[in-house]
Design a protein around this motif. Structure first.
Motif, PDB file in Angstrom:
ATOM      1  N   LYS A   1      16.803 -28.407 -29.629  1.00 30.54           N
ATOM      2  CA  LYS A   1      17.113 -27.000 -29.600  1.00 30.54           C
ATOM      3  C   LYS A   1      18.574 -27.100 -29.097  1.00 30.54           C
ATOM      4  O   LYS A   1      19.160 -27.766 -28.203  1.00 30.54           O
ATOM      5  CB  LYS A   1      16.450 -26.078 -28.305  1.00 30.54           C
ATOM      6  CG  LYS A   1      15.014 -26.098 -28.406  1.00 30.54           C
ATOM      7  CD  LYS A   1      14.385 -25.434 -27.626  1.00 30.54           C
ATOM      8  CE  LYS A   1      12.812 -25.634 -27.743  1.00 30.54           C
ATOM      9  NZ  LYS A   1      12.051 -24.991 -26.506  1.00 30.54           N
ATOM     10  N   ASN A   2      19.423 -25.982 -29.729  1.00 29.01           N
ATOM     11  CA  ASN A   2      20.797 -25.639 -29.199  1.00 29.01           C
ATOM     12  C   ASN A   2      20.573 -24.198 -28.526  1.00 29.01           C
ATOM     13  O   ASN A   2      20.449 -23.273 -29.136  1.00 29.01           O
ATOM     14  CB  ASN A   2      21.723 -25.493 -30.554  1.00 29.01           C
ATOM     15  CG  ASN A   2      23.002 -24.996 -29.748  1.00 29.01           C
ATOM     16  OD1 ASN A   2      23.135 -24.708 -28.728  1.00 29.01           O
ATOM     17  ND2 ASN A   2      24.001 -25.091 -30.967  1.00 29.01           N
ATOM     18  N   THR A   3      20.612 -24.113 -27.388  1.00 31.55           N
ATOM     19  CA  THR A   3      20.371 -22.832 -26.513  1.00 31.55           C
ATOM     20  C   THR A   3      21.726 -21.957 -26.397  1.00 31.55           C
ATOM     21  O   THR A   3      21.646 -20.844 -25.924  1.00 31.55           O
ATOM     22  CB  THR A   3      19.652 -23.073 -25.233  1.00 31.55           C
ATOM     23  OG1 THR A   3      20.545 -23.733 -24.346  1.00 31.55           O
ATOM     24  CG2 THR A   3      18.434 -23.806 -25.391  1.00 31.55           C
ATOM     25  N   ALA A   4      23.034 -22.291 -27.001  1.00 31.95           N
ATOM     26  CA  ALA A   4      23.888 -22.102 -26.544  1.00 31.95           C
ATOM     27  C   ALA A   4      24.303 -20.821 -27.719  1.00 31.95           C
ATOM     28  O   ALA A   4      23.588 -20.902 -28.815  1.00 31.95           O
ATOM     29  CB  ALA A   4      25.070 -22.821 -26.864  1.00 31.95           C
TER      30      ALA A   4
ATOM     31  N   GLU B   1      23.015 -25.564 -35.381  1.00 32.70           N
ATOM     32  CA  GLU B   1      23.414 -24.146 -35.358  1.00 32.70           C
ATOM     33  C   GLU B   1      23.110 -23.580 -33.898  1.00 32.70           C
ATOM     34  O   GLU B   1      22.155 -24.079 -33.282  1.00 32.70           O
ATOM     35  CB  GLU B   1      22.676 -23.294 -36.474  1.00 32.70           C
ATOM     36  CG  GLU B   1      22.756 -23.793 -37.886  1.00 32.70           C
ATOM     37  CD  GLU B   1      24.519 -23.554 -38.174  1.00 32.70           C
ATOM     38  OE1 GLU B   1      24.921 -22.461 -37.657  1.00 32.70           O
ATOM     39  OE2 GLU B   1      24.802 -24.443 -39.026  1.00 32.70           O
ATOM     40  N   GLU B   2      23.687 -22.659 -33.631  1.00 28.84           N
ATOM     41  CA  GLU B   2      23.461 -21.590 -32.529  1.00 28.84           C
ATOM     42  C   GLU B   2      22.208 -21.328 -32.513  1.00 28.84           C
ATOM     43  O   GLU B   2      21.722 -20.872 -33.568  1.00 28.84           O
ATOM     44  CB  GLU B   2      24.521 -20.742 -32.119  1.00 28.84           C
ATOM     45  CG  GLU B   2      24.571 -19.781 -33.131  1.00 28.84           C
ATOM     46  CD  GLU B   2      25.580 -19.950 -34.436  1.00 28.84           C
ATOM     47  OE1 GLU B   2      25.649 -19.028 -35.297  1.00 28.84           O
ATOM     48  OE2 GLU B   2      25.903 -20.917 -34.568  1.00 28.84           O
ATOM     49  N   LYS B   3      21.486 -21.226 -31.236  1.00 26.43           N
ATOM     50  CA  LYS B   3      20.232 -20.629 -31.216  1.00 26.43           C
ATOM     51  C   LYS B   3      19.232 -21.058 -32.101  1.00 26.43           C
ATOM     52  O   LYS B   3      18.456 -20.333 -32.569  1.00 26.43           O
ATOM     53  CB  LYS B   3      20.275 -18.997 -31.135  1.00 26.43           C
ATOM     54  CG  LYS B   3      21.136 -18.394 -30.192  1.00 26.43           C
ATOM     55  CD  LYS B   3      20.612 -18.591 -28.849  1.00 26.43           C
ATOM     56  CE  LYS B   3      21.380 -17.919 -27.569  1.00 26.43           C
ATOM     57  NZ  LYS B   3      21.094 -18.287 -26.297  1.00 26.43           N
ATOM     58  N   SER B   4      19.275 -22.306 -32.348  1.00 29.79           N
ATOM     59  CA  SER B   4      18.491 -22.912 -33.576  1.00 29.79           C
ATOM     60  C   SER B   4      17.359 -24.095 -32.777  1.00 29.79           C
ATOM     61  O   SER B   4      17.706 -24.512 -31.523  1.00 29.79           O
ATOM     62  CB  SER B   4      19.014 -23.477 -34.527  1.00 29.79           C
ATOM     63  OG  SER B   4      20.051 -24.512 -34.093  1.00 29.79           O
ATOM     64  N   GLU B   5      16.550 -24.419 -33.640  1.00 28.72           N
ATOM     65  CA  GLU B   5      15.413 -25.440 -32.941  1.00 28.72           C
ATOM     66  C   GLU B   5      14.980 -26.085 -34.417  1.00 28.72           C
ATOM     67  O   GLU B   5      15.109 -25.605 -35.357  1.00 28.72           O
ATOM     68  CB  GLU B   5      14.278 -24.643 -32.520  1.00 28.72           C
ATOM     69  CG  GLU B   5      13.274 -25.873 -32.123  1.00 28.72           C
ATOM     70  CD  GLU B   5      12.189 -25.071 -31.388  1.00 28.72           C
ATOM     71  OE1 GLU B   5      10.871 -25.741 -31.372  1.00 28.72           O
ATOM     72  OE2 GLU B   5      12.323 -23.869 -30.898  1.00 28.72           O
ATOM     73  N   GLN B   6      14.920 -27.509 -34.322  1.00 30.11           N
ATOM     74  CA  GLN B   6      14.492 -28.344 -35.191  1.00 30.11           C
ATOM     75  C   GLN B   6      13.566 -29.664 -34.928  1.00 30.11           C
ATOM     76  O   GLN B   6      13.751 -30.048 -33.589  1.00 30.11           O
ATOM     77  CB  GLN B   6      15.599 -28.986 -36.261  1.00 30.11           C
ATOM     78  CG  GLN B   6      16.492 -29.947 -35.457  1.00 30.11           C
ATOM     79  CD  GLN B   6      17.626 -30.614 -36.363  1.00 30.11           C
ATOM     80  OE1 GLN B   6      18.475 -29.693 -36.672  1.00 30.11           O
ATOM     81  NE2 GLN B   6      17.563 -31.717 -36.793  1.00 30.11           N
TER      82      GLN B   6
END
Length: 185
Positions: free
Chosen positions: A84-87, A147-152
């Protein structure tokens, strides 16, 4: 001769029409089945990717939630998780996760989790991600930007430690280390 038999059986007809998929879905619904349930039954050993068993914090809002760490009878450990990108901005510094081994970096074609290791502190051994015959790591590859605010979803595979080892530490460059309990699959 075998090819001819296969061809004949493939060309054969049995006067029954194949029902369209919509009709098959309707039949399952009539029996009280849902499409999701039918799919789960065909994949009985699929790990639950909603239950987080450990979390690794990385740089600049990057988080890796580990959802399963399973030792298989085939002699390897498969680790699954959600990256996750929480930024509020894109993250570009993923190339470090590939590690420093040039063959792995070339084999992965860029960023990967090829630099991850499992450490068996009891036996004093380190297990690197498995590689295929072309030096590609058996891990998620092709992660140039998050990507910002993304999850994979991500995965990594390692050689399995001895059966007596039940605790290992997962280490990935730029992430904090975390202790994991191995489960048998």
């Amino acid at each position: 001769m075998t090819a001819m038999a296969l061809t004949l059986s493939a060309c054969g007809s049995d006067d029954k029409e194949e029902k369209p998929k919509a009709d098959q879905s309707a039949q399952r619904a009539d029996r009280g089945e849902q499409d999701g349930q039918a799919k789960q039954e065909t994949q009985p050993n699929r790990p639950d990717d909603t239950k987080v068993i450990a979390t690794l914090k990385g740089p600049k809002g990057i988080v890796l939630d580990i959802t399963s760490v399973t030792r298989s009878s085939g002699g390897f450990v498969t680790l699954n998780g959600n990256l996750k990108n929480t930024a509020d901005e894109k993250f570009y510094d993923t190339q470090v996760w590939s590690g420093t081994e040039l063959n792995v970096i070339r084999g992965a074609g860029g960023s990967s989790f090829g630099g991850a290791t499992l450490v068996d502190e009891k036996e004093k051994k380190r297990y690197y991600t498995l590689r295929d015959t072309e030096n590609r790591p058996l891990a998620t590859t092709g992660i140039p930007v998050i990507e910002e605010k993304s999850e994979q979803k991500v995965y990594m595979q390692f050689p399995a430690p001895p059966k007596s080892t039940t605790q290992v530490a997962l280490q990935i460059p730029t992430f904090q280390s975390v202790a994991l309990t191995l489960t048998d699959g």
